[in-house]
Design a protein around this motif. Structure first.
Motif, PDB file in Angstrom:
ATOM      1  N   LEU A  28       0.832  -1.221   0.000  1.00 57.61           N
ATOM      2  CA  LEU A  28       0.000   0.000   0.000  1.00 57.61           C
ATOM      3  C   LEU A  28       0.859   1.260   0.000  1.00 57.61           C
ATOM      4  CD1 LEU A  28      -2.773  -1.067   2.529  1.00 57.61           C
ATOM      5  CD2 LEU A  28      -3.080  -0.625   0.089  1.00 57.61           C
ATOM      6  N   LEU A  29       1.951   1.233   0.761  1.00 58.41           N
ATOM      7  CA  LEU A  29       2.835   2.405   0.805  1.00 58.41           C
ATOM      8  C   LEU A  29       3.531   2.621  -0.541  1.00 58.41           C
ATOM      9  CD1 LEU A  29       4.369   2.022   4.380  1.00 58.41           C
ATOM     10  CD2 LEU A  29       3.019   3.962   3.579  1.00 58.41           C
ATOM     11  N   LEU A  30       3.900   1.538  -1.198  1.00 62.50           N
ATOM     12  CA  LEU A  30       4.525   1.654  -2.525  1.00 62.50           C
ATOM     13  C   LEU A  30       3.515   2.224  -3.525  1.00 62.50           C
ATOM     14  CD1 LEU A  30       6.465  -1.723  -2.432  1.00 62.50           C
ATOM     15  CD2 LEU A  30       7.557   0.512  -2.786  1.00 62.50           C
ATOM     16  N   LEU A  31       2.281   1.777  -3.392  1.00 65.74           N
ATOM     17  CA  LEU A  31       1.205   2.268  -4.252  1.00 65.74           C
ATOM     18  C   LEU A  31       0.983   3.769  -4.021  1.00 65.74           C
ATOM     19  CD1 LEU A  31      -0.736   0.818  -6.215  1.00 65.74           C
ATOM     20  CD2 LEU A  31      -2.316   0.519  -4.308  1.00 65.74           C
ATOM     21  N   LYS A  32       1.044   4.158  -2.744  1.00 65.39           N
ATOM     22  CA  LYS A  32       0.883   5.571  -2.378  1.00 65.39           C
ATOM     23  C   LYS A  32       1.963   6.422  -3.050  1.00 65.39           C
ATOM     24  CE  LYS A  32       0.523   8.165   1.998  1.00 65.39           C
ATOM     25  NZ  LYS A  32       1.746   8.956   1.986  1.00 65.39           N
ATOM     26  N   GLU A  33       3.136   5.806  -3.270  1.00 63.84           N
ATOM     27  CA  GLU A  33       4.258   6.516  -3.913  1.00 63.84           C
ATOM     28  C   GLU A  33       4.208   6.372  -5.432  1.00 63.84           C
ATOM     29  OE1 GLU A  33       6.358   8.468  -2.353  1.00 63.84           O
ATOM     30  OE2 GLU A  33       5.554   7.968  -0.370  1.00 63.84           O
ATOM     31  N   ASP A  34       3.068   5.893  -5.954  1.00 66.39           N
ATOM     32  CA  ASP A  34       2.839   5.774  -7.400  1.00 66.39           C
ATOM     33  C   ASP A  34       3.665   4.689  -8.084  1.00 66.39           C
ATOM     34  OD1 ASP A  34       0.935   7.797  -7.372  1.00 66.39           O
ATOM     35  OD2 ASP A  34       2.464   9.355  -7.623  1.00 66.39           O
TER      36      ASP A  34
END
Ligand code: NDP
Length: 284
Positions: free
Chosen positions: A180-186
């Motif tokens: 999820l955090l990686l996704l948040k960073e696009d």
């Protein structure tokens, strides 16, 4: 560990010590407002790995000037008594951050204990409320190990936007929140697990490969694309000592950047617990 050129190494200890300086500045601002952040760590039993992590946090807290409250409890404690202790710490206005060392003895249910910590003091960032906030993009306390990974990547100059990140592992506390955090960073994210068919076919597509499976050296050189950034979250006790999930020597020859074990993700995890304690104190 085989020798690896220093420019390839993501040195978690060094990055964490730079972070220490940033945190000290935030702490002096708080102290000017008469706030001294206080962290309580609950340690049940005497698991040797937990004992080490407990001591690391104690040392770091003292170094930073964060008050450290040690709550060491007997392995035989009942779940009811442990939950009561957590309730007591939840209600104590002098405590800003509350961290429970896992794993717990087998008779204590981890999900029950994890959910008992109030979200405002959950400096490990793993209560259902804080994980839920991460899912829907609201501000909360971030999960310590996954957020530590993001900080390591950023401080090493790795661009995340548009990159293909592959996470091996889908636990509630590491794999899923990291994705999820990686996704948040696009980043574009693939999550793999024990039922993934042809794991290597997925890992070979990763620009950024994060291993969090808890399986010693399971990521071999053939599973890694040339030039990939490799983050090893695994901590496995083996007869040859502590090793990660990545076969460090051969993989480091293919990777552009790689974290060692120990000395990679681990030091950042403890630092993020301190960061979250400072944040929890500031938000009170
Ligand atoms: P869990 O055991 O809870 O989860 C492991 C995950 O890996 C599961 O999702 C599992 O899949 C998956 N997995 C297991 N075997 C394979 C395989 N052969 N192929 C693909 N996927 C696999 O572990 P945690 O998430 O809690 O921890 C992972 C590792 O990170 C451990 O070594 C732990 O010690 C370490 N750790 C390190 C920290 C640090 O600060 N560096 C902090 C926290 C953990 P499935 O869901 O299908 O079972």
């Amino acid at each position: 560990m085989l020798a690896v050129s220093p420019e390839k190494l993501i040195d978690g200890r060094k990055i964490a010590s730079n972070y220490l300086e940033e945190l000290k500045a935030r702490l002096s601002e708080l102290k000017a407002r008469q706030i001294v952040p206080t962290l309580a760590v609950v340690f049940v039993g005497d698991n040797p790995a937990s004992r080490t992590y407990f001591k690391v946090k104690e040392k770091l807290a003292r170094e930073l000037g964060i008050n450290f409250v040690a709550e060491r409890l007997a392995a035989e404690i009942s779940e009811w008594a442990l939950l009561e202790k957590i309730d007591h710490l939840n209600a104590d206005p002098k405590i800003h951050g509350l961290f429970v060392e896992f794993p717990l003895p087998a008779h204590l249910r981890a999900e029950r204990v994890r959910a008992a910590v109030v979200p405002e003091k959950d400096v490990d960032g793993i209560t259902p409320e804080n994980l839920g906030k991460l899912l829907i993009g609201q501000e909360g306390l971030f999960p310590s190990t996954p957020f530590g990974v993001i900080e390591l990547l950023k401080k090493s100059g790795v661009t995340l936007r548009g990159k293909h990140a592959v996470v091996v592992g889908r636990s509630e506390v590491v794999g899923k929140p990291l994705a999820l955090l990686l996704l948040k960073e696009d980043a574009t994210v693939t999550i793999c697990h024990s039922r993934t068919v042809d794991l290597a076919q997925h890992t070979r597509q990763a620009d950024i490969l994060c291993a969090a499976a808890g399986k010693p050296k399971m990521v071999s050189a053939e599973m890694v694309r040339l030039g990939a950034v490799v983050i090893d979250i695994g901590i496995n006790a083996t007869p040859e000592g502590i090793v990660g999930d990545v076969d460090f020597g051969p993989v480091s020859e293919r990777a552009s950047l790689i974290t060692p074990v120990p000395g990679g993700v681990g030091p950042m995890t403890a630092m993020i617990v301190m960061r979250n304690t400072v944040q929890a104190a500031a938000q009170r």
